[in-house]
Design a protein around this motif. Structure first.
Motif: not given
Length: 431
Positions: A293-299
């Protein structure tokens, strides 16, 4: 209409901008959509053709707009034709636009009933040399049904074969892609309604609810805030359903431990919003779910910064691909060998993120915009990266709607809609 009256200055300005791009001594014609039949006497709810709405604000069937800026008769430079209303229609169907109401809506002074169309059009066509026809040339268009506009175009070209024909679509693609302040306010309102629906859902979701229950919660909140419908068919995808990109069945029960991918937006005054959020059925993300989730949000956050005036569409998506590649390496979903040996036409990251990152948004959810031209100030885009992992039983997509600014980062129209994982958990677990 459910929405509040729109200031006619918007439509006056839109017509002025369109006519500034027309060839000398030319006419442009725009038709309303049909009311489409289902069977027997049933019909689909009426949806106005976005082009005639953009240029006039008229939101009813059997309407025609004609623009003839070089007409020798000043009265005929902007003309509306409407279905004639009467007491019988008012009783059975509700009130339709009167000539006075049409002027208040559109700012167009010359309004005729539809039965006068052929006579007046003949007069104008004998004076004009070029006629603009309105064809659907959106890059996503897949048209099987003949529209009212199509039928009118056939009739017009048959009756007036000696006229030069021009296309209104390239003009509208450019004009509609850059939003007026009033349009941005309408889109913001649609986003605000979507926020209310999402916050309602955060309080509602728990193990055992059904996807269609969640859809109903959104619709309840949308309707009570003057939205007539979803801006597009909603996606409420729990568990592995999230790995079907256009999952719309919304008929499964939500199980403890699963995630729900929500791709939902309200419309307001024919303008769209387009939101994606992914939430945990049980109110808490697992460690792995939160990592992804946090990876997607960073992108999403880093991709948003790339939407600046002058940026090119193709290059933007290449840069987002680099961002996603880095995150997928960090999640051990791909390795350096995958990247080294990747097919340039289908990079390694596409195994887990196979769709585009952004599209224009406005009157249409996938709005007008010429992708080969540089991005401009006041264009509205979605930003919607995702990571889909069927082997792990979940997919995550996060999406906001943003306005390109003259300088600096885009303005996020969904800035008030919860998105951080910790905030989502806090809201789902408040007593």
């Amino acid at each position: 209409m459910k929405y509040h009256k729109i200031d006619s200055s918007l439509f006056i300005k839109n017509r002025k901008n369109f006519m500034a791009h027309m060839q000398p001594n030319s006419i442009a014609v725009f038709n309303s959509n049909d009311i489409y039949p289902i069977s027997a006497d049933s019909t689909m709810p009426f949806e106005q053709h976005r082009d005639i709405f953009y240029l006039s604000g008229v939101d009813q069937e059997e309407s025609i707009l004609i623009l003839y800026p070089d007409s020798p008769n000043p009265k005929n430079r902007e003309v509306l034709f409407l279905k004639e209303t009467n007491e019988h229609i008012a009783v059975w169907e509700g009130e339709k636009l009167t000539k006075d109401a049409a002027f208040e809506t559109s700012g167009i002074k010359t309004v005729y009933w539809l039965q006068d169309k052929e006579k007046l059009l003949f007069e104008m066509m004998t004076q004009a040399e070029t006629v603009y026809i309105n064809t659907n040339e959106h890059y996503r268009a897949n048209i099987e049904t003949e529209t009212r506009e199509d039928r009118f175009t056939k009739w017009l070209k048959n009756k007036y074969p000696a006229h030069r024909v021009a296309k209104s679509n390239p003009i509208l693609q450019r004009l509609r892609s850059v939003k007026d302040k009033l349009e941005l306010d309408l889109i913001q309102n649609a986003c605000n309604i979507t926020e209310k629906g999402f916050r309602r859902v955060l309080e509602f979701v728990k193990p055992g609810v059904w996807e269609f229950d969640i859809e109903a919660e959104f619709m309840h909140e949308f309707l009570r805030n003057r939205s007539k419908k979803f801006a597009y068919t909603p996606i409420v995808a729990s568990g592995n359903n999230a790995n079907v990109l256009h999952y719309i069945e919304n008929n499964q029960q939500c199980k403890a431990g699963d995630l729900i991918l929500l791709d939902v937006g309200a419309e307001y005054a024919n303008y769209s919003s387009d939101m994606s959020r992914t939430i945990p059925v049980s109110g808490r993300f697992t460690k792995r779910q939160k990592e992804v989730y946090n990876a997607v949000n960073r992108v999403k956050n880093d991709a948003t910064k790339l939407l600046v005036p002058g940026a090119l569409w193709a290059e933007y998506h290449k840069e987002v691909g680099k961002l996603m590649t880095s995150e997928l390496l960090g999640l051990s979903l791909i390795d350096k060998a995958d990247v080294k040996n990747e097919n340039p036409d289908w990079p390694a990251y596409k195994k887990y993120f196979m769709h585009g990152t952004s599209h224009h948004m406005g009157l249409d959810t996938h709005d007008y915009g010429l992708l080969h031209e540089p991005i401009k100030e006041n264009m509205v885009f979605t930003v919607e990266p995702g990571i889909y992992i069927p082997d792990e039983g979940f997919g995550i997509r996060l999406e906001d709607d943003v306005v390109v600014q003259k300088s600096g980062e885009p303005f996020n129209l969904m800035r008030n809609i919860p998105i951080e994982a910790d905030e989502i958990e806090a809201l789902m677990n408040k007593s």
